[in-house]
Write an enzyme that holds these catalytic residues in place. Structure first.
Site, short mmCIF file in Angstrom:
data_model
loop_
_atom_site.label_atom_id
_atom_site.label_comp_id
_atom_site.label_asym_id
_atom_site.label_seq_id
_atom_site.Cartn_x
_atom_site.Cartn_y
_atom_site.Cartn_z
N LYS A 43 -116.42 -57.06 -87.06
CA LYS A 43 -115.07 -57.13 -86.49
C LYS A 43 -114.48 -58.53 -86.69
CE LYS A 43 -117.17 -58.09 -82.01
NZ LYS A 43 -117.69 -57.48 -80.77
N ARG A 140 -115.14 -52.81 -69.05
CA ARG A 140 -114.22 -52.99 -70.17
C ARG A 140 -113.74 -51.62 -70.64
NH1 ARG A 140 -116.02 -56.66 -75.34
NH2 ARG A 140 -117.39 -54.90 -75.77
N HIS A 170 -122.65 -51.63 -73.54
CA HIS A 170 -122.64 -53.02 -74.01
C HIS A 170 -123.11 -53.93 -72.87
CE1 HIS A 170 -121.66 -56.25 -76.66
NE2 HIS A 170 -120.65 -56.71 -75.95
N ARG A 227 -126.93 -53.23 -82.49
CA ARG A 227 -125.70 -53.75 -83.12
C ARG A 227 -125.80 -55.27 -83.28
NH1 ARG A 227 -123.98 -50.63 -78.59
NH2 ARG A 227 -123.35 -52.58 -77.59
N TYR A 272 -100.15 -88.21 -83.17
CA TYR A 272 -99.20 -87.90 -82.10
C TYR A 272 -99.62 -88.49 -80.76
CZ TYR A 272 -97.11 -84.28 -85.09
OH TYR A 272 -96.47 -83.61 -86.10
N CYS A 319 -103.67 -82.76 -85.75
CA CYS A 319 -102.33 -82.20 -85.99
C CYS A 319 -102.49 -80.77 -86.52
CB CYS A 319 -101.56 -83.03 -86.99
SG CYS A 319 -101.61 -84.81 -86.70
N ASP A 321 -101.90 -79.63 -89.50
CA ASP A 321 -102.42 -79.52 -90.87
C ASP A 321 -103.24 -80.72 -91.32
OD1 ASP A 321 -100.45 -77.30 -91.08
OD2 ASP A 321 -99.05 -78.99 -91.04
#
Ligand SMILES: *Cc1c(COP(=O)(O)O)cnc(C)c1O
Length: 399
Positions: A43, A140, A170, A227, A272, A319, A321
């Site tokens: 997943k 869940r 689970h 699993r 920053y 930052c 990027d």
């Protein structure tokens, strides 16, 4: 060839060792009794590694795959993957036709959903395999064991066109040292499935174990199926899991290159907010990766990268990027040098767990969040066997 020099990989690259994936699967399989099969959980794009290449590498070792969504299941089938593909979450009834067309298994635990699916089976004149989800403590999804759930399971079992292939639960705390909760969850599950058996409801595949339960050799390992998720990628579920029990090798590394080197004087602020101010003359390097690539912003002023086999600490804020590191102690560094953000260089290693600890994050999440702006390069026997560059098909089927 250095992967970082490949086209589209010059700024940053995620390398995935398929040899590590298969070695981890072998190691996990060795923990299980002969008759117990595995599902490879792929997943969230294979925990950020790329679901399809991981699934292809895993295919010889497993009975099938676990995914979270319909689309993830379809992606595997489109690439020719066979076996059981179980959608671990809820599939909405609007998606049932597509799900059946691609032979994906839903997790079922509500009468209404089962009836809709049975109706579809009649309409299509075909048998639809399903897995029943049981809630033994996660709160869940799944039916809560008890008289009503027994009756519901029995009804679903007898609904025309449905074939109950599996039943699963689970564990919520299998990665903790104290296994009492896990033991109770397992007991609830076994009492429930045993009572169903007494009523003649034979479900071939029972499954509970995630990586943690598999490693800790929990009793649920001797059911028909387990699993494996995080362990396949070479990480331990938590630091409370005993690492002596199985040797896992991380499959993923993240590499970039120095894009800029400069010398700054005392009093110069970096990034920053000016949260870091140099108190002396320093040499700093810019790394062209940021939180827009999934490199956690909470590593601001805390993380480090490897350059020329040495640790270079992050200065100031990460930052979107880019970010800056201190290379004052690495005078030999030059622009375009490799910077390892996750993985090894020389004698040094930065693990995903280390980054999670430093930033107060979660190792699974760091992997999942690695951005699609970074191409994945797959290696097997030391050779590159594939490259996934997400920028190409991002707007495929754009409406
Ligand atoms: C994600 C998931 C797994 C895999 O868990 P790991 O801790 O990664 O092994 C197994 N089962 C279900 C239902 C899951 O959602």
């Amino acid at each position: 060839m250095e992967d970082i020099k490949l086209r589209h990989c010059r700024r940053a690259v995620v390398q995935v060792s398929l040899d590590a994936i298969t070695a981890n699967l072998r190691a996990m399989k060795a923990l299980l009794p002969e008759k117990t099969a595995m599902l490879a959980v792929v997943k969230a794009d294979g925990y950020g590694h790329g679901a399809v290449p991981v699934a292809k590498a895993a295919e010889p070792f497993v009975a099938g795959f676990g995914v979270a969504t319909l689309q993830e299941g379809i992606a595997l089938r489109r690439h020719g993957l066979g076996g059981i593909i179980l959608i671990l979450g809820v599939t909405f009834p609007e998606d049932y036709e597509e799900m059946v067309r691609w032979q994906l298994r839903p997790a079922i635990f509500e009468r209404d959903h089962a009836e809709k699916l049975s109706g579809l089976a009649r309409k299509l004149k075909r048998e639809i395999p399903i897995h029943l989800a049981v809630d033994t403590g996660m709160s869940r999804i799944g039916m809560k064991p008890g008289g009503q759930a027994e009756q519901l399971a029995e009804e679903i079992y007898h609904m025309p066109g449905l074939r109950v292939e599996g039943i699963f639960t689970h564990f919520s705390r299998a990665d903790e040292e104290d296994k009492e909760c896990t033991r109770q969850q397992f007991q609830k599950f076994m009492e429930f499935t045993d009572r169903l058996r007494q009523k003649g409801i034979e479900i071939p595949l029972r499954h509970c174990s995630n990586s943690a339960a598999m490693i800790e050799n929990f009793s649920s390992n001797s059911l028909e199926l387990c699993r494996a998720g995080i362990s396949m990628y070479g990480l331990y579920p938590s630091d409370q899991v005993n690492r002596e029990l199985v040797k896992l090798t991380p499959a993923l590394s993240l590499k970039s290159r120095i894009s800029c080197i400069r010398t700054i004087g005392p009093g110069t602020a970096v990034s920053y907010g000016g949260t870091f101010v140099a108190d002396r003359t320093m040499t700093i390097a810019t790394i062209p990766v940021g939180y827009g690539d999934g490199y956690p912003r909470n590593l601001s002023g805390k993380g480090c990268v490897l350059i020329r086999g040495k640790r270079a600490p992050v200065l100031g804020r990460i930052c979107m990027d880019q970010f800056m590191v201190d290379i004052s102690k690495i005078p030999e560094a030059v622009e375009e040098d490799e910077a390892v953000l996750i993985g090894s260089q020389g004698e040094e290693t930065i693990t995903v767990e280390e980054l999670a600890d430093l930033g107060g994050g979660f190792h699974y999440e760091i992997l999942c969040d690695l951005g699609k702006r970074i191409p994945r390069v797959y290696r097997k026997d030391g050779r590159i066997v594939g490259i996934k560059d997400y920028s190409w098909d991002q707007y495929e089927d754009f409406l």
